[in-house]
Design a protein around this motif. Structure first.
Motif, PDB file in Angstrom:
ATOM      1  N   SER A 473       0.838  -1.209   0.000  1.00 55.27           N
ATOM      2  CA  SER A 473       0.000   0.000   0.000  1.00 55.27           C
ATOM      3  C   SER A 473       0.874   1.262   0.000  1.00 55.27           C
ATOM      4  CB  SER A 473      -0.891  -0.015   1.239  1.00 55.27           C
ATOM      5  OG  SER A 473      -1.446   1.256   1.451  1.00 55.27           O
ATOM      6  N   HIS A 475      -0.282   4.215   1.307  1.00 51.33           N
ATOM      7  CA  HIS A 475      -0.818   5.145   2.294  1.00 51.33           C
ATOM      8  C   HIS A 475       0.217   5.461   3.376  1.00 51.33           C
ATOM      9  CE1 HIS A 475      -3.658   6.792   5.222  1.00 51.33           C
ATOM     10  NE2 HIS A 475      -4.448   7.015   4.172  1.00 51.33           N
ATOM     11  N   VAL A 477      -0.117   5.659   6.531  1.00 50.52           N
ATOM     12  CA  VAL A 477      -0.276   4.725   7.658  1.00 50.52           C
ATOM     13  C   VAL A 477       0.444   3.424   7.322  1.00 50.52           C
ATOM     14  CG1 VAL A 477      -1.939   3.309   8.940  1.00 50.52           C
ATOM     15  CG2 VAL A 477      -2.485   5.705   8.413  1.00 50.52           C
ATOM     16  N   GLY A 500      -9.373   5.093   1.745  1.00 55.45           N
ATOM     17  CA  GLY A 500     -10.002   5.802   2.858  1.00 55.45           C
ATOM     18  C   GLY A 500     -10.425   4.897   3.990  1.00 55.45           C
ATOM     19  N   ALA A 501     -10.027   3.616   3.973  1.00 56.19           N
ATOM     20  CA  ALA A 501     -10.476   2.692   5.015  1.00 56.19           C
ATOM     21  C   ALA A 501      -9.376   1.730   5.461  1.00 56.19           C
ATOM     22  CB  ALA A 501     -11.676   1.898   4.524  1.00 56.19           C
ATOM     23  N   GLY A 502      -8.581   1.218   4.527  1.00 56.31           N
ATOM     24  CA  GLY A 502      -7.547   0.270   4.913  1.00 56.31           C
ATOM     25  C   GLY A 502      -7.049  -0.554   3.746  1.00 56.31           C
ATOM     26  N   THR A 516      -9.739   0.747   9.560  1.00 57.42           N
ATOM     27  CA  THR A 516     -10.546   1.402  10.598  1.00 57.42           C
ATOM     28  C   THR A 516     -11.574   0.427  11.178  1.00 57.42           C
ATOM     29  OG1 THR A 516     -12.124   2.060   8.932  1.00 57.42           O
ATOM     30  CG2 THR A 516     -10.404   3.637   9.448  1.00 57.42           C
ATOM     31  N   THR A 542      -3.655   7.875  15.360  1.00 60.48           N
ATOM     32  CA  THR A 542      -4.550   7.197  14.421  1.00 60.48           C
ATOM     33  C   THR A 542      -4.473   5.695  14.698  1.00 60.48           C
ATOM     34  OG1 THR A 542      -4.149   8.890  12.783  1.00 60.48           O
ATOM     35  CG2 THR A 542      -4.969   6.778  11.946  1.00 60.48           C
ATOM     36  N   VAL A 544      -5.520   1.789  13.949  1.00 57.83           N
ATOM     37  CA  VAL A 544      -6.103   0.860  12.976  1.00 57.83           C
ATOM     38  C   VAL A 544      -6.125  -0.534  13.593  1.00 57.83           C
ATOM     39  CG1 VAL A 544      -5.437   2.183  10.938  1.00 57.83           C
ATOM     40  CG2 VAL A 544      -3.880   0.445  11.820  1.00 57.83           C
ATOM     41  N   THR A 584     -10.475  15.718   6.808  1.00 53.49           N
ATOM     42  CA  THR A 584      -9.687  14.494   6.887  1.00 53.49           C
ATOM     43  C   THR A 584     -10.550  13.237   6.863  1.00 53.49           C
ATOM     44  OG1 THR A 584      -8.063  13.285   8.196  1.00 53.49           O
ATOM     45  CG2 THR A 584      -9.646  14.583   9.427  1.00 53.49           C
ATOM     46  N   ASP A 586      -9.479  10.794   8.596  1.00 52.82           N
ATOM     47  CA  ASP A 586      -9.131  10.238   9.900  1.00 52.82           C
ATOM     48  C   ASP A 586     -10.272  10.486  10.894  1.00 52.82           C
ATOM     49  OD1 ASP A 586      -7.579   8.976  11.745  1.00 52.82           O
ATOM     50  OD2 ASP A 586      -5.810  10.221  11.398  1.00 52.82           O
ATOM     51  N   LYS A 612     -15.053  13.827  -0.121  1.00 61.97           N
ATOM     52  CA  LYS A 612     -14.388  15.125   0.052  1.00 61.97           C
ATOM     53  C   LYS A 612     -14.915  16.128  -0.973  1.00 61.97           C
ATOM     54  CE  LYS A 612     -10.255  13.680   2.446  1.00 61.97           C
ATOM     55  NZ  LYS A 612      -8.804  13.480   2.423  1.00 61.97           N
TER      56      LYS A 612
HETATM   57  N1  ATP Z   1      -3.509   1.404   3.934  1.00 61.40           N
HETATM   58  C1  ATP Z   1      -4.154   1.663   5.082  1.00 61.40           C
HETATM   59  N2  ATP Z   1      -3.848   0.951   6.187  1.00 61.40           N
HETATM   60  C2  ATP Z   1      -4.461   1.180   7.337  1.00 61.40           C
HETATM   61  N3  ATP Z   1      -5.392   2.130   7.513  1.00 61.40           N
HETATM   62  C3  ATP Z   1      -5.719   2.879   6.454  1.00 61.40           C
HETATM   63  C4  ATP Z   1      -5.124   2.691   5.189  1.00 61.40           C
HETATM   64  N4  ATP Z   1      -5.669   3.581   4.347  1.00 61.40           N
HETATM   65  C5  ATP Z   1      -6.552   4.289   5.055  1.00 61.40           C
HETATM   66  N5  ATP Z   1      -6.595   3.874   6.316  1.00 61.40           N
HETATM   67  C6  ATP Z   1      -7.455   4.378   7.406  1.00 61.40           C
HETATM   68  O1  ATP Z   1      -8.476   5.160   6.839  1.00 61.40           O
HETATM   69  C7  ATP Z   1      -8.437   6.484   7.371  1.00 61.40           C
HETATM   70  C8  ATP Z   1      -8.833   7.441   6.301  1.00 61.40           C
HETATM   71  O2  ATP Z   1      -7.858   7.423   5.286  1.00 61.40           O
HETATM   72  P1  ATP Z   1      -7.735   8.623   4.274  1.00 61.40           P
HETATM   73  O3  ATP Z   1      -6.645   8.281   3.339  1.00 61.40           O
HETATM   74  O4  ATP Z   1      -9.069   8.905   3.737  1.00 61.40           O
HETATM   75  O5  ATP Z   1      -7.398   9.814   5.216  1.00 61.40           O
HETATM   76  P2  ATP Z   1      -6.115  10.248   6.040  1.00 61.40           P
HETATM   77  O6  ATP Z   1      -5.022   9.246   5.894  1.00 61.40           O
HETATM   78  O7  ATP Z   1      -6.529  10.514   7.439  1.00 61.40           O
HETATM   79  O8  ATP Z   1      -5.653  11.542   5.297  1.00 61.40           O
HETATM   80  P3  ATP Z   1      -6.346  12.949   5.036  1.00 61.40           P
HETATM   81  O9  ATP Z   1      -6.137  13.759   6.269  1.00 61.40           O
HETATM   82  O10 ATP Z   1      -5.536  13.425   3.904  1.00 61.40           O
HETATM   83  O11 ATP Z   1      -7.772  12.719   4.728  1.00 61.40           O
HETATM   84  C9  ATP Z   1      -7.025   6.647   7.879  1.00 61.40           C
HETATM   85  O12 ATP Z   1      -6.954   7.593   8.900  1.00 61.40           O
HETATM   86  C10 ATP Z   1      -6.700   5.269   8.363  1.00 61.40           C
HETATM   87  O13 ATP Z   1      -7.235   5.082   9.641  1.00 61.40           O
END
Ligand code: ATP
Length: 746
Positions: A473, A475, A477, A500-502, A516, A542, A544, A584, A586, A612
């Motif tokens: 991934s 991301h 995180v 946006g979730a994982g 999440t 944050t 997970v 966000t 988050d 968004k």
């Molecule tokens: N690859 C991943 N692994 C684990 N958790 C993830 C992953 N991608 C997203 N998430 C979870 O989903 C949530 C939302 O992700 P998203 O990318 O939408 O926002 P963000 O990382 O908080 O960034 P932003 O502030 O730019 O919206 C994250 O805060 C995280 O908890």
């Protein structure tokens, strides 16, 4: 840029344009060609033409020539510079001759006009002889352009000037020799005696001198503005030390290829975009991105071309060369932005196009009006000549493009790439700034701060399994989890990024889901009470969850840090009277913690990437003008949905962003700076236009009523263009005002 069957734009250097009316004439003629879309900029002397299939560059150039101007395809900066220097030298020579002759001529003709006793035989002839070189040689550029226009049945400001100068000279020469004109011409400090129309020679010479001086200074200032615009491209490093078989060879940087390894010694510029493969050093990027403090780089770090290696020896593998470097993209973007036309400029162009014929008509009406009301030929003549001279729409034509050019160039120096006048105009309207959290307000470089296991298995196992999935991934995180998991990750199959979730994947035959609590719930995965309790303890980190099969077995908390200048940037935005909102994906707790840390009062949390756009649209629907600041990668749609999209770009994909403004400096204070500079540029444009319009509107009736001496008209007209260009150049010194006085100034 190249033209071709695809209709890609071709860039041309257009010569012979002396005012904005010329530019709009060339543009009109080109746009009359079937399928052609052209934009001609007087300030940069460039035309950007979309040539349709079936037409060639030659047709375009022919059209320009037929309109009385000349053009070259794919102009080079050096040729431009040489042509410009030659033009300025020529103007200077003509100006010198005019000034040297106009001063004695002025003294002589005024003295003799006032004191007939001092006149000597042949004084009229002497005055005419002194004026002749000024009118014929010095004013030749005006006559030449007027003639060229005449041949094509058109007129420009040169027509006005040329007519004004020739009329004053012709009248003075004729009446001086014919003699006998009545006394009574008021010179400001005395009334002329009979037979003193030689004083009109002074008008012809004086007007020429003033107008030449005006054009000379305007040309020089315009050159400074263009230089500023092309300064970025000039930063490119010319030579490189490429490493081949362990031996350094100095080669021209243009010959480098992606994958080449170059050596950069201390004090040298880095010739390519690339990755450091050996050596440590501090790299000064101030000239390219406006970043004021040199950044330490070690192997694995990215470096950008044209930045300067300060202390150690670096070995860099090229990932971007030539036109694909960040610098090349930045300078192309900046030049293109300045070339684009502001909507107000289109209006000005239309005004300019009708201005000259209207002024010619007004001058004629003035002449006839004065004669019809029983005034002498001299008064009628004075008024008409004044109208001709004062009315040149020069300043009007320069008002917008020069300010735009300097504003955009100054912004680039500060690491702010404004994509065009529309972006500037949008900035003025903005009242709400929506800031994305991760990577925008925070560094986006997360670190694992807590790991929990709900099964009694070692926490390291939780990390390892999660890390195996997250390795695939992108991301932030995921990057933190992968880094914390250490060891090369186990193989993953069936990987799925859940935006946006994982993320999800199969590791060692077991389906692992990381993400999440909401994701777990949606996927029908059981969350044990221990996991719920743990989630209550993670606070502003944050959190997970990690699931094996259908049950959550562990949890990982990661933390990001806010950027050092984020709070100052938010304070600056508030000072500019803007409302700020943190957006966000988050959770609320993390979002509130970050918002509180940097002083953002409003939070929109748990907004999925797809939502968004809806959040931005909702704000707009509520009547707000919204700017969105993001990293430009996954929030592209939100940036595009905003009134103004600002992307904090890292890397060399600058041109591809959906943003109106690209911030190449990884520092949030660039946002208030961009808004403040855009506002100032707009204020400059408005000030310039108000001045130029106001001056023409006020001055023409004054001149027509005979209240303006032609000499004063000439001086005022020249001064007004010089003023407009210098006013624009003041933007060059724009310094960002910042909340914290201890921050280094750029
Ligand atoms: N690859 C991943 N692994 C684990 N958790 C993830 C992953 N991608 C997203 N998430 C979870 O989903 C949530 C939302 O992700 P998203 O990318 O939408 O926002 P963000 O990382 O908080 O960034 P932003 O502030 O730019 O919206 C994250 O805060 C995280 O908890």
């Amino acid at each position: 840029m190249t033209s071709g069957p695809t209709g890609a734009p071709v860039e041309l250097a257009v010569s012979g344009m002396t005012c904005a009316a010329c530019a709009s004439r060339v543009e009109r003629k080109l746009n009359k060609l079937a399928g052609v879309r052209a934009s001609v900029n007087y300030a940069t002397e460039r035309a950007v033409v979309h040539v349709p299939p079936g037409l060639g560059d030659g047709d375009v150039i022919d059209t320009i020539r037929k309109a009385g101007y000349d053009a070259r395809v794919r102009p080079r900066a050096e040729d431009d510079r040489a042509a410009h220097t030659a033009a300025i030298t020529d103007l200077r020579r003509r100006l010198l001759v005019a000034a040297l002759l106009a001063i004695p001529l002025g003294n002589l003709s005024i003295t003799l006009a006032l004191v007939p006793g001092l006149r000597f035989p042949g004084w009229e002839a002497l005055c005419v002889l002194l004026a002749l070189p000024v009118v014929a040689y010095s004013a030749w550029p005006f006559h030449r352009a007027a003639l060229r226009n005449l041949r094509h049945g058109s007129s420009s400001m040169d027509t006005l000037v040329s007519l004004g100068v020739l009329a004053s000279f012709g009248w003075a020469a004729w009446s001086s020799f014919a003699g006998g004109s009545a006394p009574g011409h008021w010179l400001g400090f005395g009334t002329t005696a009979a037979g003193a129309d030689a004083v009109y020679l002074d008008v012809a010479a004086g007007v020429t001198t003033f107008l030449l001086a005006g054009r000379y200074f305007e040309n020089r200032s315009r050159r400074s503005a263009v230089d500023l615009l092309t300064a970025l491209a000039g930063l490119a490093v010319k030579d490189a030390r490429v490493l081949r078989d362990g031996v350094e060879h100095v080669v021209p940087a243009v010959e480098l290829r992606v994958g080449d390894v170059v050596v950069v010694r201390p004090g040298e510029g880095i010739p390519v975009d690339g990755e450091v493969v050996d050596g440590c050093s501090a790299v000064d990027a101030s000239a390219v991105t406006g970043e004021s403090v040199p950044a330490e780089v070690t192997p694995g770090d990215r470096v950008v071309g044209a930045t300067v290696n300060t202390t150690g020896r670096l070995v860099v593998r090229a990932t971007g060369v030539g036109a694909h470097t960040q610098l090349a993209q930045m300078s192309a973007l900046v030049e293109e932005a300045a070339q684009r036309k502001a909507s107000v400029q289109r209006l000005v162009d239309r005004v300019c196009a009708v201005f000259v014929p209207v002024v010619l008509a007004v001058a004629l009406i003035t002449l006839l009006g004065w004669l019809a009301t029983g005034n002498g030929a001299r008064e009628a003549f004075t008024a008409a000549v004044s109208v001709l001279i004062i009315a040149c729409p020069c300043a009007l034509g320069l008002a917008t493009p020069t300010a735009l050019m300097v504003g955009v160039a100054r912004a680039a120096q500060l690491g702010i790439l404004i994509k065009g006048p529309d972006a500037l105009e949008a900035t003025r309207m903005v009242d709400t700034v929506v800031l994305d959290k991760t990577g925008t307000v925070t560094t986006g470089r997360m670190a694992v701060v807590d790991t929990a296991s709900f099964t009694g298995a070692p926490e390291a196992d939780v990390l390892r399994r999660a890390g195996a999935v997250e390795a695939a991934s992108e991301h932030p995180v995921a990057a933190a989890i992968t880094a914390a998991a250490g060891d090369p990750p186990a193989a993953v199959t069936g990987f799925e990024a859940l935006v946006g979730a994982g993320a999800r994947g199969v590791v060692g035959g077991v389906r692992i889901t990381v993400g999440t609590a909401a994701l777990m719930a949606e996927s029908g995965i059981t969350i044990p009470p221990a996991a719920h309790r743990w989630l209550g303890t993670t606070g502003p980190a944050t959190a997970v969850l990690v699931a094996e099969g259908g049950a959550v077995t562990g949890g990982i908390a990661v933390r990001d840090t806010v950027k050092p200048t984020a709070a100052a940037a938010v304070a600056d935005l508030h000072r500019l009277g803007l409302r700020t909102v943190l957006l966000t994906g988050d959770n609320e707790v993390v979002a509130r913690a970050v918002a509180a840390e940097v002083g953002i009062p409003e939070v929109l949390a748990e907004v999925r990437p797809v939502d968004k756009v809806a959040a931005v649209r909702e704000l707009r629907a509520a009547g707000h003008r919204v700017a969105v600041v993001g990293d430009g990668v996954n929030d592209g749609p939100a940036l595009a949905a905003a009134d103004l999209g600002l992307a904090m770009a890292r890397g060399s994909d600058i041109a591809t962003h959906a943003a109106d403004v690209v911030l190449v400096r990884d520092d949030l204070t660039a946002v208030p700076e961009a808004i403040a500079l855009a506002n100032r540029t707009l204020t400059t444009i408005r000030g310039n236009l108000a001045w130029a319009f106001g001056y023409n509107v006020a001055a023409i009736p004054l001149a027509a009523l005979g209240l303006l001496n032609p000499l004063i008209a000439g001086a005022a007209m020249s001064l007004s263009s010089v003023l407009v260009v210098s006013n624009s150049l003041r933007l060059r010194n724009h310094r960002p005002s910042r909340s914290r006085s201890d921050r280094p100034r750029v």
